[in-house]
Every structure is written in C-alpha cells, then in structure tokens.
Scaffold this motif. Structure first.
Motif, short mmCIF file in Angstrom:
data_model
loop_
_atom_site.label_atom_id
_atom_site.label_comp_id
_atom_site.label_asym_id
_atom_site.label_seq_id
_atom_site.Cartn_x
_atom_site.Cartn_y
_atom_site.Cartn_z
N ARG A 5 -18.41 -6.01 15.64
CA ARG A 5 -19.69 -6.43 16.21
C ARG A 5 -19.37 -7.10 17.54
NH1 ARG A 5 -22.33 -9.10 12.36
NH2 ARG A 5 -23.92 -7.52 12.21
N ARG A 9 -31.08 -5.92 14.59
CA ARG A 9 -31.60 -7.26 14.61
C ARG A 9 -32.46 -7.52 15.85
NH1 ARG A 9 -29.96 -13.05 13.45
NH2 ARG A 9 -30.37 -12.66 11.28
N GLN A 10 -32.01 -6.97 16.96
CA GLN A 10 -32.74 -7.16 18.21
C GLN A 10 -34.05 -6.37 18.16
OE1 GLN A 10 -30.87 -5.32 21.55
NE2 GLN A 10 -32.27 -6.19 23.04
N GLY A 67 -31.76 2.21 19.58
CA GLY A 67 -31.11 1.38 18.58
C GLY A 67 -32.12 0.57 17.78
N LYS A 108 -30.28 1.98 23.98
CA LYS A 108 -28.85 1.67 24.03
C LYS A 108 -28.09 2.86 24.57
CE LYS A 108 -29.12 -2.28 21.73
NZ LYS A 108 -28.92 -3.53 22.45
N GLY A 155 -29.38 -1.77 10.24
CA GLY A 155 -29.55 -1.23 11.59
C GLY A 155 -29.22 0.24 11.60
N GLY A 199 -27.94 -8.03 20.00
CA GLY A 199 -28.11 -6.67 20.51
C GLY A 199 -26.95 -6.17 21.32
N GLY A 207 -24.36 -4.86 20.26
CA GLY A 207 -23.97 -3.57 19.71
C GLY A 207 -22.70 -3.58 18.88
N LYS A 208 -22.28 -2.38 18.54
CA LYS A 208 -21.16 -2.23 17.61
C LYS A 208 -20.13 -1.27 18.17
CE LYS A 208 -23.81 -3.39 13.68
NZ LYS A 208 -23.97 -4.78 14.05
N SER A 216 -28.74 3.81 14.59
CA SER A 216 -28.84 4.33 15.95
C SER A 216 -29.37 5.75 15.87
CB SER A 216 -27.46 4.31 16.62
OG SER A 216 -27.02 2.98 16.73
N GLU A 264 -27.36 7.63 12.98
CA GLU A 264 -26.04 7.13 12.63
C GLU A 264 -26.22 5.78 11.96
OE1 GLU A 264 -22.56 8.49 15.68
OE2 GLU A 264 -24.30 7.45 16.50
N VAL A 265 -25.64 5.65 10.79
CA VAL A 265 -25.75 4.39 10.08
C VAL A 265 -24.36 3.95 9.63
CG1 VAL A 265 -27.01 3.14 8.29
CG2 VAL A 265 -27.90 5.32 9.14
N LEU A 266 -23.99 2.79 10.04
CA LEU A 266 -22.72 2.22 9.60
C LEU A 266 -22.99 1.36 8.38
CD1 LEU A 266 -19.67 1.58 10.28
CD2 LEU A 266 -20.55 -0.41 11.52
N ARG A 293 -21.04 -8.78 19.76
CA ARG A 293 -21.52 -10.13 20.04
C ARG A 293 -20.60 -11.22 19.49
NH1 ARG A 293 -25.27 -12.68 16.58
NH2 ARG A 293 -25.89 -10.63 15.89
N ASN A 343 -25.74 -10.14 11.09
CA ASN A 343 -27.14 -9.85 10.82
C ASN A 343 -27.39 -9.26 9.46
OD1 ASN A 343 -25.99 -7.45 11.20
ND2 ASN A 343 -27.49 -6.68 12.65
N1 ADP Z 1 -25.68 -0.41 10.67
C1 ADP Z 1 -25.76 0.14 11.88
N2 ADP Z 1 -25.46 1.45 12.03
C2 ADP Z 1 -25.51 2.04 13.23
N3 ADP Z 1 -25.84 1.39 14.35
C3 ADP Z 1 -26.16 0.06 14.27
C4 ADP Z 1 -26.14 -0.59 13.03
N4 ADP Z 1 -26.51 -1.87 13.27
C5 ADP Z 1 -26.73 -1.99 14.58
N5 ADP Z 1 -26.54 -0.81 15.20
C6 ADP Z 1 -26.64 -0.52 16.64
O1 ADP Z 1 -26.22 -1.66 17.36
C7 ADP Z 1 -27.30 -2.15 18.16
C8 ADP Z 1 -27.31 -3.65 18.20
O2 ADP Z 1 -27.50 -4.17 16.90
P1 ADP Z 1 -28.34 -5.50 16.61
O3 ADP Z 1 -28.41 -5.66 15.14
O4 ADP Z 1 -29.63 -5.42 17.36
O5 ADP Z 1 -27.53 -6.66 17.32
P2 ADP Z 1 -26.02 -7.17 17.17
O6 ADP Z 1 -25.15 -6.09 17.71
O7 ADP Z 1 -26.02 -8.38 18.03
O8 ADP Z 1 -25.79 -7.42 15.73
C9 ADP Z 1 -28.54 -1.54 17.56
O9 ADP Z 1 -29.55 -1.42 18.55
C10 ADP Z 1 -28.05 -0.22 17.05
O10 ADP Z 1 -27.99 0.74 18.12
#
Ligand code: ADP
Ligand code: ADP
Ligand code: ADP
Lengths: 477, 112, 112, 112, 477, 477
Positions: free
Chosen positions: B101, D38-39, D35, D58, B27, D87, D89-90, B29, B62-64, B103, F476
């Motif tokens: 996370r 997964r979503q 974002g 987001k 994922g 979705g 988020g983090k 952002s 931004e990538v985590l 969720r 995920n």
């Molecule tokens: N590895 C990542 N680095 C940065 N932002 C991320 C990352 N993974 C997810 N996100 C952010 O979190 C949001 C939700 O992530 P998502 O994978 O869709 O669902 P969930 O949070 O339920 O796992 C994304 O739309 C994105 O903005």
C-alpha cells in the motif's frame, strides 16, 4: 410572368452589361425610390452571398462528421483553404474567364479583380462588387464539394493545388458556356439551370468522382471479397449540424440567384424549403424500407439531395412540382450511395451522389416540369408535362452531357497530373495513422499532456529520435 | 494473496461491486476492454452497408484479496455477474508474490 | 492454465487475432494502453512549438489458455505481431491459479 | 522475472516514470482505470441535482522486471508515488512464467 | 403609436385578406417607392423566417449536448425529421387549419399548400409564400421543443408520428383560435401574444410535459429512495453553442413577428436582446446562490427563458420592462427545473420549464406591463402597472388556461394512442445500450474500425449471428 | 466619393444628433421613398448587429477548441456570460460614457438605456434602438476577446467581474475619444478606424495581454528550461467552425459599420472577404515554411488576422490594397504567436496576436494605403503611397499609442485589483483537474453514469465524504 426578362438579362447580356457599367458611371441615383431599390437589390444579394459562404461551415462539418477522428484537422483545413484559396483564385482569373466581356476578344473584364473594376458604385441592377461577391461564394461551393469524396487519403498539398485549379479554371469554363452567356445559352432552346444544380453542384460532384476514382478507395473500405465495408463516421452530430447549416445557406443560394430583390424571392425560398424537406423525408423512408433502419446520415444526404435537385428548376416549376422533384432527389440519393459502393468508388460523404447524380436529375427535371418562363427558357410551358414537348429535354441532355465530359476530362487530367508530379495520395502508414499529425503536425483532438505523462517521461524512456527507420538492433537493456 | 481478474458485462458492474463489498472486499480497479469470444458483436448498418462490430464491450475488474477471501470473492463475482447467457465472461485468479500500500508502505496481506 | 499478456502494435491486432484462432484459442480481451520503452514517441508541432508525444499507442492483449496451448499461443502471437522494428512489444506469461466461466460456473481448464 | 502492477494517482506518473528509469527499468505500459476504494469520488452538482462520482481516476502501470530489479523497482514506485493521503494506491507483484521480446524472439530475462 | 393597426390587421383579418389577395392579383406595383417597400417587407420576413429555421440547429445541439453520447444520432435525427416532416405536414393541412379562410365555411385557403395558392405575387403586405414560409418556421419550432423532454427513451417511429400530428393538428388549432383570428381574438379584451410565448413555446412545452409524463423517467433518473439523480449531458459545448444559435434565431422570431419591415423592428430586437441577457445573468446568479456553483446549462436555459418570456410582450412593453420580464423568466427557470425533478417528471433539457412555464409567465406579463397598443390589445396602457386594471389579466388567464387544457388533452391523447398502438418507449435493454444502434443502425460517434480490430477478427472469433437469445449451451472450445 | 460626408456625420456629430433626435420626433416619414430607405437603413444595421452577435459563438468555439477538454464548460460559460453581462453593463453605463451628449455637461444620453430614450421611432439615419443594438454587439466583441488569452486558469467569478468593467468602462472610454467624437476625432488630421481594428479588436487584444501577464502561464506551458511546450487544443473542428462563424459575422462587423444601407456596403464586404482569404493563405504558407507543416489553427488565426487587419482601413483603401493588408496580417500573426511564446506570455488562442498586434497593423495601414476620403479622414489620398505624406501616420501612431497606454493601464489596474481582492487565478489543483467541476459543478463532457458503475457502487466502496484533507490514518480494511 415578368421574371423571364430579368433573368435573361442576367444570362445572355451580363458580361456586356458589366463592361458597360464600368464605362458609364452614375446613373440611377436620382429617383429616391429607384435608388432604394438599387441599394436593396445589392444588399440582398450580398446577404445571400453571406448565406452561401456560411455553407462552407456546413460542408466542413458534414465531411468531418462522416469520417474518422484521426483526420478531422485535415478535413477542416481543406475546407478552410478551398474557400480561402478558391476565392483568391476566382478573383485573379476565374471570374474573368467566367464572365469576362463576352464577344469582345480583348475586352476581358475581371482579370485580377483585386486590382481594378469592382470599385464602381453603379450597376444595373448589381454592382460589380455585389455580383463578384455572390459568384465567389458559388465558386467556393463548387470547390469544396470535391473535398468530401477525397477525404481521409489525399495529400494536403495536392488538395490545395487541385482546389486552386478548379476555381481558377474548370468551374469558370462551365460558367462561360452557361451563365456567362456562352454557347449553351445561345442554342435555339437554351439550357436552363437557375441556381446551378449542374453548373455548381454537378461540377463539384463529377470532379469529386474523378478524384475518388483516381485516388482509389480508403484502406479497408472493401473486403478481400470485394464487398463494401462500412467505415462509420466519427460524429453524426456534426453531420446533421452541417446539413442544417447547408439548408440555411441554401436560402441564399437559390433565392439569391434571382440576382434582384423582387417579389419572386419568397417563392423561390418556399420551393427550396419544401423540396429539401421532401428529400429528407423520402430518403429516410426509402432507406428505412431498404435497410431496415433509418440511417441518420442518409436522411441528411436526403435533405441535401432535395435541395440540390430543386436548385436548377426552382424558378420554372410550380410548388407541388418542387415537392416531387425534391422527393425524387431523396429517392435517388439512397440508391446512388449504394451504387457507388458497389462500383468500388469510395465516397465517404456521398458527394458524388448528392451533387453529381442528383444535380443532374434536378437539371433534367426542368424538361419535365417547367411551366414558368425563367432562367433562359425563353418561353412558358416548356416542360413535357405542360405540353412543351421534348425540345427542352434535348437541350438539357446536351447540357448535362457536355458538362459531364468537360468536368470529368478536365478534372481527370488535373488529378492525373498532380498524381504524376507531387503525388495525390498519402502513404498507407499515414493513412492508417490518420492525416492530422503527418500533414499538419498534431492531432485534431489533442489530449491533455498533463493526463498521460507530461513530457519528462519521454526524456526518461525514449531515445532522441522518432520511430522511423527499421532497425535490426537487439534488446534494449 | 490473490489477484482476481474478471471480464464481465458492463451493466453488471454495480451488482458485482455490491457483492464484493458485502463479502468484505475493500477496493477494486476497473477498466474498459473489448472482448472477443463466443459472443459475437453486433451487426450494424451504416449508409446501406452492413458491418460486424467484432468485439463486445466488457468491463475488466482487478481485485486484490487475501488468500482466505479469495474463494468467497470469486464466488461473489460469479454469482453477481451471472445471467446465464453467452458472454457472461471469465474470472481468472493469479497468485500474488507481494503487495504494497503506497500510502503507508504496508506490505503483504496488510496492504490489501 | 496460463494467462498470456501481450503488448503489440495496434495495426497487428487483426493478424494476431487470426493467428490465435488458428491455433485453437477461443477468446481474448483487448484494451488500449500507452507504451513507454525504447521506441520513442513522435515529435509533433503545434502552433509553432515542437513537442514530444512521450508514449506510443499500443494494444494490450490478455489470453487465457490451457497449459498445453500456452507455448503454441505464445509462438503464434510472436510470429503474427513481428515486424522486426523497434517497438514490436512484449509477451508475458503468468501462471493462473484458477479460472471460472461465469455463465456455467465451470472451473479450471474447462473454463477456458 | 516479475510483473509489477501499480495503481497510482494520475499526476504522479511523471515522477514514477523518472524514478523507474533511474533504477534501470527500461520500459512500462500505462493505462487509465477507475479506482474504487477508501478514497471517495467527488460530489458534483448538475442542473440542481447532486451526484456522487463513485470512482476516482487512477493510472495503472505494468512493469516487467528481472527478479533482481524487482524490489528496487517496487521501492522506486512506492517512494515516487507517495503523498501520504488516502488514495495513493497499491503495488502488486506477480511472478512471471516466461517473457518474450517480439522483435527479437528473446525469451526470459533477455526479453525484459 | 401606429403599430396597433398593422398588427390587428394581421390578427383578425389575415385569413380573409389572403383569400382576397388570391382573388385579386396585381395591385401595389405602380409606385416605385411603394413597390420597394413591398419587396422589403417580404424580403425581411423571409430572412426572419430563415433565422427561425436556423433555430432548429440550436434546438438539436442543446438537446444533444444535455443527453448521453449513446443517443446523439437519434437526437439529431429527431430534430432533422420534426422539421422536415413538420414543414410538409403544415403545408398539407396545418396551415389551412390555422389560417384558412376564416368564417367562410367551405372557403378554406391553404389545403395542400404545395398544390396551389402560394404562387401569387401580390399580397398586402405579405405574399402568401412569405407568410407561409415564416409560419412554417414557427410550426417547426413548436414541434421540436417536445423532442428534448422525451429524449433518450422514445422510439423513433413513434416520435415521427407524433411530430406529424403536432404540426398538422395540435398547433394549428391553437393558431386558429388566436393569430388566425378565432375566438380568443374576438373577446372584448382580446388575448395578446405578439410572437408566441404561449402560442408557439408553451404549445411545445406542455406537449413536452405530457410526453415526459406518459413516457416516464429514464432508467436511473430517480434512485430507489426516489431522489432525482443527475444524468450529466455529454457535451456542454454543444449546449451553449445551441443556445447561442437560438439567441440569434430569436432575432428572426420576435422582430419578424412584426410581419412588416418598419421602424419598430429594431426596438423589438433590442428588447429581445436585453431580456435574453437579463434571463441568463439572473438564472446564473440565482442558481449560484441556490446550489453553490453556477451551472453552465442552467445559465443557457436562463438565456432561453429570458427570450421565451419576452416573446409575447415584446411589442407592448417598455425597454426597462423587457429587462424585468426576462430576469423573472431566468429566475423562474431555475426553480422550475428543480420542481419537475421533484415531481419525478424527467425532462433532460428543461424544455417544459423554459417553454411551458416561462412561456406562460411571458404571456401573463403583458397584463402587468403592457403600455403600447400592440398585438390585438386594442388599447394603450392595458397593463395593471399602467392603470389598465385587471381586464387584460382575465383574458390572459383564460388564454393560457384554455391553451393548457387543449394542448395537454390533445397531446395526452395522441401519446396514449401511440403508446397503445406502435408503442412509445424503447425496451430497457435498448435504453441502456443507447438508441443509436438499435433505432438507426450505427452509433453517433463511430470508432475507427482500423483501431480496435478491423473486421477480420470478427470472422475469427465470432459465430455468425448476434448476441440474442439466451442459451444454456456450455463451454466454447 | 460622397461617402466621407456620411461617416463624418456619424463620427463627430453623432452624440449631438441623437440628442436632437430624441427631442424632435417625427420627421422623414412623409415621402414613401425616403421612408423605405429609412427602414432599410435600420433593418440592415440591425441585421448586421445580429451577424456581429453571432460572432460570440465563433469566439466561444475557437477558444474551446484551442484548450483542453477539462475546461470546456468553463470556457463556454465565460463566453455566454461576457455577452450577457456585457450587454447589460453597456446598456446601463457603457453606452452613455461612449456616446452620451458630447459637450453638454449634464446632457448625457443613454444612462440606463433600459429606462428611456431608445423607444423613439425616428432618427437620422439610425434609430437609437438600432444604433444601440449594433454598438452593444461591438462591446460584447471587445469583452469576449480577452477570454481566450486568460483561458484555463482564471476564476469564473473574477472573469465575470472583469467582464463587467471592460464593457462598462474601459471600452466606452475608447469609444468616447474616437467614434464618440472626442479629441482623437478633433485633431487637425483626425484618427481613422472604420470598423474598429484598434477601437474594438486591439482593446480586447491589449486587455487580453495584461490578463495573460498578470495571471502568468498555465502550469506546464513552459519547461524547466524555459522553453515553450505545446498544450494542444482538444478540438480543431471547433476552432475552424468558430473561425468560419467569425468570418460570417465579419460581414456584419465591417459592412455594417457603414451605418447605412448604401451602395458602398457590397464593396466593404468584398474587401473584407479578400483580406480574410489572403490572411488565411498567407499565414498557412508562412507557417508551412517556418515550421515544416501547415498548422490548422494557425491558418484559422490567419483568416481572423486578415479580417482584423482590414477592419480599420476597409473603407479607405482600394481592393488590391485590401488583399495586401490582409496578407500582411496573416504574416504577422505567425511570428507574433511565436514571439509571445518566447516572451513567456501564455495566450492559448493567439488573441493578443490576432486582435492586438494585427489590429494595430490594420490601423496603421491606413496611413500607407488610404486613398478614399472615409471614416474621419476628411480628405482623399491621405496614404503615404498616394502622396499623402506622413501626416496621417503621426495621427495613427498617436492613436494606437494612446489607446495602448489607456487599455494596458486600465486593464492592468483592474486585473491587479481583482487579484488583490477576490483573486484572479484558480488553485494549481483545480487547474490540473480542470475548471469545469470546481467552478461549475460538473464536467463539460459528462460520462454516462450507466457506463462505469452507476451510483450504488459509490455507496458500497466509499466513505461519506470527499477526498479532501490529508490524513495519516492507516490501512483500509
Ligand atoms: N483490493 C483492491 N484491489 C484492486 N485495486 C485496489 C484495491 N484496493 C484499492 N485499489 C486501488 O487502489 C486505489 C487506492 O485505494 P484506496 O483504498 O482509495 O486508498 P489507499 O491506497 O490509500 O488505501 C483505488 O482507487 C483502486 O484503484
Ligand atoms: N481465452 C480467453 N482469454 C481472455 N479473455 C477471454 C477468453 N475467452 C473469453 N474471454 C473474455 O470473456 C468474454 C466472454 O467470453 P465469451 O466466449 O463471449 O462467452 P462466455 O463467457 O459465455 O464463454 C469475452 O468477451 C472476453 O472478454
Ligand atoms: N519493462 C517493460 N514492462 C512493461 N511493458 C514494457 C516494458 N518494456 C517495454 N514494454 C512495452 O512494450 C512496448 C515496446 O517496447 P520497446 O522497448 O519500445 O520496443 P521493443 O519491444 O522492440 O523492445 C512498449 O511500448 C511497452 O508498451
């Protein structure tokens, strides 16, 4: 050509005629053919007036498009109000000053038009109601031109006051001297300005110039080195849409100034069309050569310049001359816009150039190209190029000069008076933030409160009040 | 875990996204920013006046990632965003103290 | 290296940019944000109804600097963004683990 | 001090703001981002052609907190932004090296 | 019905008549009733022409709305210029080619309209100025249709050149063969196209098709798999506003094509109204069933399709038939838009479908539904459904085929010639960045320089020049 | 004044006359003067109808501007479709109900207008086609007013159904009772409503009120404390442009309601102009005093309020009275908008206030200010202020009350029926996300897919489907 008679009639004798009409009801109604022509004359001039009122939307869009989004509501409001208040001011006093019963000292016609006089159902050829309607549309045009040059920094209240006075006083005095049959119409070689290159457009243009000078330029318009900096408009689509609406409105403005439904109307329309198109194409080409790229808003200015230029001479000149006059208008506007930039007069929309400078060109062009006897000229071949000599040129020069002096002095005093009393310009903070919120309460382009935080977050994070007064108070935890 | 922040040329986003995915990043952002740096903005002309647009539009990523993925991910961005011309941008890697996370409530590397 | 993040008043951007340049900073990345804090938003009126705009528009700066430049750069921002009124904003300094210039592949301090 | 970065669903902003306030956080900075994760985005139809909108809008939050507040703040965000659906988020927590309140020049924890 | 006479008159004998008129001044002026009718005829056609010119704003808005914001200034400029340059080109050469003195070899009328001829004040029924004004509005329409299909990737300079030639040459030749009284009007069963479903709209539509083909699709329009991908327009409000303006303009386009003020005008208007509404409703319903949701821009296309469809048959058919013809137009447009997508012809606004395909449908529909003797038909009940047999169908087929061949070949050669010389398409970089800055100097939606850094930051952070040439040079400290 | 005769004619005897006309072709065609007047009458009313249709663009823009960008496509679609479907519904059934052959039981005229009747080329004074065209424009107006009050939360399908019924049934019944010559026209002192302050505007306004009530307010419009919260419109430029277009259209609406080309037309225009301007200025001043700042959209509402107010009395009152009536309209609208906010009836555009409340004021004002014998009055000096006593006031009160009851009950039942069947309101999720995507497939303001990720990123990062169903599934990676 027989047009001369009709327009002269309108010119010198109109005031008197109207008075006459009010006194002598019911003529012209017998012969069905004549009656229909009478209705047609009035209907057409009313429709032409509607087209001219439509120009208000065009002016609003051009101005809104050439300025920044943070001022868009203010700009639309100014345009709405200079029309609304302007029409009322013109009805109450302006019309009487402009066209009231001429020589007759006490016999003004038209004071408080709202109250009396326009309910007559006869007239020759135009009913008082028709004539007023058309003239009111013109008055609103003169007023609204100023708005653009003063955009993005003028207090709304002050603009409103100014707007009242230009339609109540400054423009009507010009009318009185000219179409009202005043002294400029009574010279040996009378002035000529068919539909108002000077009377309407340059009135707006020169008043706009005084406004822009007295206000000073927008913050950031000129660099520390004094060089003009571009402040791009926020919506070129609005600019071109507005210019196209103005173009459409001009088919009421010029052909409607015939003040009759006759066989000359389509010719006036055709010359208007060709001059406008020539203005647009010329401005584009000149600007392209000058700056390397064809600027869209300059091309739109060119269209309007062609139209303003042909407004005065449209009845008097041949079709080919209309193209030339329009093209020269388009040429002038390109250099004029840059010139005012260099003079440090900040006119975001080019109103001074389009209406003032090119309006003057259009008026003078009569002295060169006039061939038909039209619009007060009183003779054929009055133009220099048709062997008419310099007589008309002197007249036209006197006309534009006197007009320039009157408008700049009157508008200058008006703006200075407003500046000295209620103030003319908003604070620098307001100017930077945009006028919409401070002047009118909320932004022109509102954002969805459901999108970034909706209300309650406020309650959570902010104190009761606003940003306001500086405070020396410390940390916030 | 690491947080990778990158400023890239906008039209490279698609390729960078694909590159990240292919190394196992799940994922990201993305936002719009204005970049100031060596790459100058454009000179534009408006109504006869020239003006410099002083910034260049860039995309901020931004990538985590988990620690083990960090250097692969950085390499993936570097390669996919590269054109060799001025203004390609920067990648900044910052250590992350903790991550969640929302969720699931998972913390740390599981949250990525 | 350090990553300096600052939230400042929008109209201060020009001055902050100049100040940074004068201490030798060579680039920055800038975005729009909405700030919530002590400084309240404006009360607006629309069609007879008052409403609070709950956020204040701010500019967010990111500046990557070498360690030795960090404190000078922070001082430069602090001074140039200062008005003394509520809402001047914050500067946050974060340690950077690594940095890359995409164009050249330079890493670390060279990438700045 | 810690800098908490969170990506949340836009309509949760109000609740997250309230939750943060209630645990004693005094400010935050908020921006719009796209974002990817997964979503999946939405499928839209335009003039007879389907297309995927590949990102999900987001909100990105940044909250500077003192160390002792950090975990409470993270919990507050986690709870208030939670829906349980994909979705959500983090939340990312990063250590802060230093912070400044521009108005007063206060440094460190006082700046928060 | 007595309409036939009048329209035929216009059709076969117009050129000659105009020449006549120019030669023999002053008739018709005695009887006041007649004179008023003469003025009314001319005034109405002039007003109809104004309505048709207003369509330019509609075309501009529809195109701007259905494309991306980064090209908005370019699109408005194209629409401004195809009108301005188009009118001049039509005045200089196009009109003469289209309507010049017919059989008479040397006796062209209208070369350089700007210079001579239109200043006559008599005509039967229309003054040369009126007729030219109306026809110029039509010529501008034909030109502007092409713009939409070529949007977002065409060099402005090349568009400008093309635009000149379509109004100077391609469209005028169509005119000559048809309304100009040429061979298609002299067949045993002459062609019929009242207001130009084919003559105007399909000319634009087929030229648009050639443009779109020769240009190729926009970057990103088709995926690697070849499937069409949506590139959503940036402003649906503009699209619908534009469609509504076009709808209004059509009340000049169709009823004005009567070329007289008579008792048929309101009927033409009514059939135009009903066909347009039927087109919009049908397109919406069909599109809803097909794609699951009613797309707004497809509904707007449907309105226009209904209007284009009724443009040819409006005089010849009954009111119920107008509804049917419009509805079928709306149905066609939905599938046609998808078809061109599948054919990989990228037409961002649906111009080929609306004007080319549906224009052809409208023209052919005459062969089915014609009942009144109108627009060159020369007989009542010419339609298949009224027992007229297939005679008219052959004629209409010949007409649309010949027209299709001429326009596609001529426009194809023109575009290929432009491509081979000054080039037709912008660079991929420019296309990705948007045409506004590269072609016209600044973006259509300018941002406030006071907002994100105002000028001085530039000086601080950037070198003197622009991005341009790749450089291998290292770090930047 | 001789106007009375003409309007009465239209009122009581119109249905019958039309039937007559259909039966007896060819009169009036001999005398050229008369024939020209006949053409002029029809041409003018057709043009007036075009102006009224142009108001559709104005309504669309005002509504779009006063709401949020996420619903803009839906709003434009509604406005496009209430016109398109409305015109067809009115043609099929509405017109027959409204104006069908009066007393004659079986002798309905107008059922399925598309099929018969309007093809006659005689009429006195108006051709069936002309009369229908003008009336269809009015019917579309009544329908579209409702849209604004129900904006941002109504299902498109349901709106479409409602829209059909108001033009097919609710509005036509009002017509039948009034302009159709029904019982309100046959009272001892008949009702008077020249151009439809009540018949058209309040029909829209009260139906809008029922719609807004039955729908309930938009999410977020009222705080937990019950206080109204502002939801700012997204484009004030659209609002003012729309208001200006409506203003222009009103010069068809009011003067066109004369249903003839005669010497009263310009006076009707003048009173319309002054009332509108007075409304705008008054609303601005009142709002400025009340809220501290002059709101732009309230000033635009004020312009429209002045115009709505004068719509009924425009023929019967003096010019000064027009100014007063318009000004009071502007005053009312400011307080009315706040009142409906306090009543928790959420009307984003002020349609109920402008059209319902002010429309009622305009209708009642006749009882105070009427001096001329016009529009069914049957006598001069009917107004209270002219010694006419209370007779007309009772009639006008009965009229507005009966009308209010009919419209609220009929529209209420219609909305409840829709609610019970296909549903009236979108889901909260859809409302929050905006209607554009869910109802119509894509956003009104599309973003450039080349800008933030273009397609392939999707494939990379997302699963096949959409967000949809909640899932308890974990991480995920
Ligand atoms: N590895 C990542 N680095 C940065 N932002 C991320 C990352 N993974 C997810 N996100 C952010 O979190 C949001 C939700 O992530 P998502 O994978 O869709 O669902 P969930 O949070 O339920 O796992 C994304 O739309 C994105 O903005
Ligand atoms: N010191 C910095 N801090 C933060 N961002 C920077 C910095 N320097 C450059 N950037 C970002 O990287 C982008 C590219 O930098 P630039 O100096 O133009 O070219 P290059 O990446 O080739 O050195 C800038 O537009 C800006 O967004
Ligand atoms: N705890 C925080 N975390 C992140 N950003 C903050 C925080 N507090 C304040 N800010 C940012 O700083 C801006 C100014 O803060 P504010 O409290 O209004 O005034 P001051 O800076 O004078 O204390 C806010 O608008 C917000 O953008």
């Amino acid at each position: 050509m027989k047009r001369a008679k009709r327009k002269l009639l309108m010119g010198t004798a109109l005031g008197a005629l109207l008075v006459l009409v009010v006194a002598s009801p019911a003529m012209a109604q017998e012969d069905p053919g004549f009656a229909t022509q009478f209705v047609l004359d009035n209907l057409w001039i009313f429709i032409a007036g509607v087209l001219v009122f439509f120009m208000q939307a065009g002016f609003a869009l051009v101005e809104a498009g050439l300025t920044r989004s943070k001022n868009v509501a203010n700009i639309m409001m100014k345009n709405l109000m200079d029309m609304s208040a302007g029409v009322l001011a013109f009805a109450l006093v302006g019309f009487a000053i402009g066209f009231g019963g001429s020589e007759l000292l006490g016999g003004w016609f038209g004071w408080g038009l709202g109250i009396a006089g326009v309910e007559e159902t006869v007239g020759d050829p135009l009913l008082p109601a028709t004539f007023f309607f058309f003239q009111a549309a013109f008055a609103a045009t003169a007023a609204t031109i100023v708005s653009g040059a003063m955009a993005e920094r003028t207090k709304f209240k002050s603009y409103f006051v100014y707007s009242f006075f230009i339609t109540a006083l400054i423009y009507p005095v010009v009318l009185r001297w000219t179409w009202g049959g005043g002294w400029l119409a009574q010279l040996e070689f009378p002035f000529s300005d068919f539909a108002g290159s000077t009377i309407v457009h340059a009135t707006g243009g020169w008043a706009a110039m005084m406004g822009a000078i007295i206000l000073g330029p927008r913050i950031g318009k000129f660099g520390k080195d004094g060089k003009p900096r571009a402040i791009p408009g926020h919506n070129i689509a609005f600019v071109v849409l507005g210019a196209m609406i103005l173009f459409i409105g001009w088919f009421g403005f010029n052909p409607g100034s015939e003040l009759l439904a006759d066989e000359f109307v389509p010719q006036l329309a055709l010359k208007t069309l060709l001059a406008g198109c020539a203005g647009a194409v010329t401005a584009m080409i000149v600007n392209w050569s000058k700056d390397g790229k064809p600027d869209v808003s300059i091309a739109a200015n060119g269209l309007l310049a062609g139209l303003v230029a042909i407004t005065a001479p449209v009845g008097a000149v041949e079709t080919w001359a209309a193209i030339v006059i329009g093209a020269i208008g388009g040429l002038i506007v390109v250099f004029s816009v840059s010139m005012f930039d260099r003079l440090k007069i900040d006119d975001p929309v080019g109103a001074i150039s389009v209406h003032g400078v090119v309006g003057t060109w259009g008026t003078l062009s009569i002295a060169l190209f006039a061939v038909y006897d039209d619009a007060f000229l009183g003779r054929e071949n009055a133009g220099l190029f048709y062997g008419g000599g310099l007589d008309q040129l002197w007249t036209q020069l006197i006309f534009v000069l006197v007009h320039f002096v009157w408008v700049t002095v009157a508008a200058g005093l008006l703006f200075l008076a407003i500046k000295a009393t209620i103030g003319l310009r908003v604070s620098p903070e307001e100017e930077l933030a945009g006028l919409d919120v401070e002047e009118h309460g909320s932004p022109g382009y509102g954002h969805d409160p459901a999108h970034v935080g909706s209300g309650v977050v406020t309650a959570a994070f902010s104190g009761a009040g606003r940003e306001p007064v500086p405070t020396s108070e410390g940390g916030n935890e | 875990m690491k947080l990778i922040i990158a400023f890239i040329k906008p039209f490279k986003l698609e390729q960078v996204g694909e590159a990240l995915k292919s190394v196992g990043v799940s994922g990201m952002s993305v936002g719009d920013i204005s970049g100031f740096g060596r790459q100058a903005g454009q000179t534009e002309v408006y109504r006869g006046a020239e003006y410099e647009v002083d910034f260049v539009p860039k995309i901020r990523l931004e990538v985590l990632v988990t620690d083990d993925l960090a250097s692969v991910a950085v390499d993936a961005i570097e390669k996919s965003a590269h054109t060799g011309e001025i203004g390609d941008g920067k990648i900044i890697v910052v250590s992350v103290y903790d991550a969640v996370r929302i969720r699931t409530g998972e913390r740390g590397a599981d949250a990525v």
